[in-house]
Design a protein around this motif. Structure first.
Motif, PDB file in Angstrom:
ATOM      1  N   LEU A  49       0.837  -1.191   0.000  1.00 38.44           N
ATOM      2  CA  LEU A  49       0.000   0.000   0.000  1.00 38.44           C
ATOM      3  C   LEU A  49       0.878   1.249   0.000  1.00 38.44           C
ATOM      4  CD1 LEU A  49      -2.670  -1.119   2.619  1.00 38.44           C
ATOM      5  CD2 LEU A  49      -2.810  -1.279   0.135  1.00 38.44           C
ATOM      6  N   THR A  50       0.260   2.401  -0.181  1.00 34.73           N
ATOM      7  CA  THR A  50       0.976   3.669  -0.178  1.00 34.73           C
ATOM      8  C   THR A  50       1.009   4.256   1.232  1.00 34.73           C
ATOM      9  OG1 THR A  50      -1.020   4.938  -0.670  1.00 34.73           O
ATOM     10  CG2 THR A  50       0.220   4.064  -2.537  1.00 34.73           C
ATOM     11  N   HIS A  51       1.871   5.255   1.437  1.00 33.38           N
ATOM     12  CA  HIS A  51       1.931   5.862   2.759  1.00 33.38           C
ATOM     13  C   HIS A  51       0.717   6.731   3.054  1.00 33.38           C
ATOM     14  CE1 HIS A  51       4.105   8.864   0.167  1.00 33.38           C
ATOM     15  NE2 HIS A  51       3.256   9.676   0.783  1.00 33.38           N
ATOM     16  N   GLU A 109       2.153  11.211  -6.924  1.00 34.28           N
ATOM     17  CA  GLU A 109       2.061   9.829  -7.426  1.00 34.28           C
ATOM     18  C   GLU A 109       1.471   8.896  -6.376  1.00 34.28           C
ATOM     19  OE1 GLU A 109       5.055   6.200  -8.815  1.00 34.28           O
ATOM     20  OE2 GLU A 109       5.842   8.139  -8.187  1.00 34.28           O
ATOM     21  N   GLN A 110       1.934   9.030  -5.138  1.00 37.59           N
ATOM     22  CA  GLN A 110       1.412   8.184  -4.064  1.00 37.59           C
ATOM     23  C   GLN A 110      -0.067   8.465  -3.816  1.00 37.59           C
ATOM     24  OE1 GLN A 110       3.015   5.744  -2.154  1.00 37.59           O
ATOM     25  NE2 GLN A 110       4.641   5.914  -3.672  1.00 37.59           N
ATOM     26  N   LEU A 111      -0.476   9.731  -3.905  1.00 35.59           N
ATOM     27  CA  LEU A 111      -1.883  10.074  -3.687  1.00 35.59           C
ATOM     28  C   LEU A 111      -2.772   9.501  -4.789  1.00 35.59           C
ATOM     29  CD1 LEU A 111      -3.940  11.651  -1.996  1.00 35.59           C
ATOM     30  CD2 LEU A 111      -3.440  13.658  -3.412  1.00 35.59           C
ATOM     31  N   ILE A 112      -2.329   9.632  -6.040  1.00 38.80           N
ATOM     32  CA  ILE A 112      -3.115   9.076  -7.150  1.00 38.80           C
ATOM     33  C   ILE A 112      -3.198   7.557  -7.036  1.00 38.80           C
ATOM     34  CG2 ILE A 112      -3.163   8.774  -9.658  1.00 38.80           C
ATOM     35  CD1 ILE A 112      -1.892  11.544  -9.899  1.00 38.80           C
ATOM     36  N   ASN A 113      -2.092   6.901  -6.712  1.00 37.77           N
ATOM     37  CA  ASN A 113      -2.119   5.441  -6.557  1.00 37.77           C
ATOM     38  C   ASN A 113      -2.991   5.011  -5.386  1.00 37.77           C
ATOM     39  OD1 ASN A 113      -0.442   4.859  -8.730  1.00 37.77           O
ATOM     40  ND2 ASN A 113       1.418   5.122  -7.525  1.00 37.77           N
ATOM     41  N   PHE A 114      -3.084   5.847  -4.357  1.00 38.41           N
ATOM     42  CA  PHE A 114      -3.988   5.535  -3.247  1.00 38.41           C
ATOM     43  C   PHE A 114      -5.432   5.418  -3.741  1.00 38.41           C
ATOM     44  CE2 PHE A 114      -7.051   7.544  -0.342  1.00 38.41           C
ATOM     45  CZ  PHE A 114      -7.090   6.585   0.661  1.00 38.41           C
ATOM     46  N   TYR A 115      -5.896   6.409  -4.502  1.00 35.05           N
ATOM     47  CA  TYR A 115      -7.268   6.366  -5.012  1.00 35.05           C
ATOM     48  C   TYR A 115      -7.455   5.222  -6.009  1.00 35.05           C
ATOM     49  CZ  TYR A 115      -8.118  10.910  -2.853  1.00 35.05           C
ATOM     50  OH  TYR A 115      -8.278  11.929  -1.949  1.00 35.05           O
ATOM     51  N   VAL A 116      -6.465   4.982  -6.849  1.00 38.46           N
ATOM     52  CA  VAL A 116      -6.584   3.898  -7.842  1.00 38.46           C
ATOM     53  C   VAL A 116      -6.669   2.538  -7.153  1.00 38.46           C
ATOM     54  CG1 VAL A 116      -5.392   2.729  -9.729  1.00 38.46           C
ATOM     55  CG2 VAL A 116      -5.452   5.220  -9.660  1.00 38.46           C
ATOM     56  N   ILE A 117      -5.812   2.296  -6.170  1.00 40.80           N
ATOM     57  CA  ILE A 117      -5.801   1.004  -5.468  1.00 40.80           C
ATOM     58  C   ILE A 117      -7.098   0.811  -4.690  1.00 40.80           C
ATOM     59  CG2 ILE A 117      -4.681  -0.286  -3.603  1.00 40.80           C
ATOM     60  CD1 ILE A 117      -2.017   0.879  -4.538  1.00 40.80           C
ATOM     61  N   GLU A 118      -7.559   1.863  -3.994  1.00 41.40           N
ATOM     62  CA  GLU A 118      -8.782   1.730  -3.208  1.00 41.40           C
ATOM     63  C   GLU A 118      -9.990   1.485  -4.100  1.00 41.40           C
ATOM     64  OE1 GLU A 118      -9.322   1.508   0.081  1.00 41.40           O
ATOM     65  OE2 GLU A 118      -7.147   1.298   0.085  1.00 41.40           O
TER      66      GLU A 118
END
Length: 448
Positions: A108-110, A201-210
């Motif tokens: 997961l992201t931070h 990048e981490q914020l965008i990946n957070f929404y994509v993963i969730e």
């Protein structure tokens, strides 16, 4: 060296003024005793009056009440400021990659840890301030013309800079705006840009993963909650503006975890009861479905056995009927074959008899025709001999009657037994053929 004067005490006791030195070891000119006695006395009196006035104000009951009221507030504000700063530092330090992984094994992201710490109200002051900031931003975007103000500030700033530059060049021969120009324009360091882009990048990946975890039902309860939220939002967007829906969504996101945290035992108890009820109903439905399935299976087996027996009975009857029909067909076929053989043998005998009679008749007819033809041939040959003899005699008697090439005249009576043939159109007679031949032409030339 003279001792320094005592510091002024702002407490309840009045401050004490120390002695003013008359000499200095650093050889700095000081007030002399002869010239400055009057000035020194006036200064002491002024300080004494100021101290007495200060003491009167400080010892006044209103001042004491104000101190008693303001001092705790100031201390509380200072304490809250320190706690708020500490919570924001803790919230910033919560941005660490968690050990939990997704169902696919991806880390997961931070921002997962950051938002969990923010929405779980582990740092209540920081969470409350962030909620108020978002609410103020929503109301500001709704009621404040921020974009228009931004353009207004931009054109005013640029206009002032251009006017100051032109006015300075006209009056002072030097532009005012250019005089404030730094030696080196400010630039964003590469490290700051890289860290900012990494956070984005981490914020965008957070929404994509969730979103993918909700879509592929990694946690069914979370997927059901997201479905309910989307369904309610779909209904509210028809009657609410976007800013109102955003305000409701932010409030639910912030306060739903807080309500759960404060009432965790009650909510867990009701959730457990609901789960038990659902499980019991599911088990009852499963048992009922199994019972009906067993009954249906028995009924199907009984019907199947009944229909199988009937089918076997029908198959046996059909088999007997088929055997009987096959025997009858065989007997009929044998009788038909015998009858056909008898008819074929009789027909063969009759045909052989007819063939023998026909052959005999044909032989008799052929023999009679042969005899008749031989008789006719003999008669024709006799007549022909007679004709030849008579023609020879006439030629001998009249040798020069007809010259060479003259065509002899014959008639059909000269050949009574020869077959007669009518002249055919387009066919040259024998007389013409003879006249056109070499011998006929020689006879005609001789006559001339």
């Amino acid at each position: 060296m003279t001792a320094p004067p005592e510091s002024i005490n702002l407490g309840n006791s009045p401050p004490q003024l120390g002695e003013i030195p008359q000499h200095s070891e650093m050889h700095v000119p000081t007030l002399s005793s002869t010239n400055g006695n009057a000035s020194m006395q006036n200064a002491k009196d002024a300080i004494t009056h100021a101290q007495s006035a200060y003491n009167a104000v400080a010892n006044h009951p209103a001042t004491q009440n104000f101190k008693d009221t303001v001092r705790p507030v100031a201390e509380s504000v200072k304490d809250q400021h320190a706690k708020t700063t500490s919570e924001f530092n803790n919230l910033a330090g919560a941005r660490t990659t968690p050990d939990t992984k997704t169902a696919t094994g991806q880390p997961l992201t931070h921002y997962h840890s950051f938002f969990y710490s923010l929405l779980s109200w582990e740092n209540p002051r920081a969470t409350a301030i962030s909620y108020l900031a978002i609410v103020l931003f929503i109301f500001g975007a709704r009621y404040l013309p921020a974009l228009r103000w931004s353009f207004k500030m931009l054109w005013m700033t640029l206009g002032i800079a251009a006017s100051a530059e032109i006015a300075g060049k006209l009056v002072l021969n030097q532009g005012l705006a250019s005089s404030f120009r730094p030696r080196k324009y400010y630039t964003i360091p590469r490290e700051s840009l890289e860290s900012t882009l990494e956070d984005v990048e981490q914020l965008i990946n957070f929404y994509v993963i969730e979103f993918q975890r909700l879509l592929f039902a990694e946690n069914v309860l979370h997927t059901i909650a997201a479905f309910a939220a989307a369904l309610i939002a779909h209904g509210l967007i028809k009657v609410l503006p976007l800013w109102g829906l955003s305000l409701i969504g932010v409030s639910v996101i912030y306060f739903a975890p807080l309500i759960y945290i404060n009432n965790r035992e009650i909510i867990d108890h009701h959730v457990a009861n609901a789960s038990n009820v659902v499980n019991s109903q599911a088990s009852q439905m499963k048992d009922l479905a199994g019972h009906h399935t067993a009954r249906l299976t028995e009924t199907v087996k009984a019907q199947t056995s009944t229909y199988s027996a009937k089918a076997q009975e029908y198959m046996g009857t059909a088999r007997d009927r088929s055997a009987e029909a096959l025997g009858n067909a065989k007997a009929q076929t044998s009788a038909a074959i015998g009858t056909a053989q008898d008819k074929a043998s009789s027909a063969t005998n009759s045909m052989s008899n007819q063939t023998s009679a026909t052959v005999g008749n044909a032989q008799e007819k052929a023999s009679s025709a042969t005899n008749s033809l031989s008789n006719q041939t003999s008669a024709a040959m006799g007549n022909t001999q007679e004709r030849v003899n008579s023609g020879t005699n006439s030629i001998n008697n009249n040798p020069f009657t007809s010259g060479p090439g003259a065509s002899p005249s014959y008639s059909s009576s000269d050949f009574p037994h020869a077959p007669k043939q009518e002249p055919t159109p387009g066919v040259t007679p024998h007389e013409q053929q003879y006249e056109r031949s070499r011998f006929g032409g020689q006879a005609e030339m001789g006559s001339y």
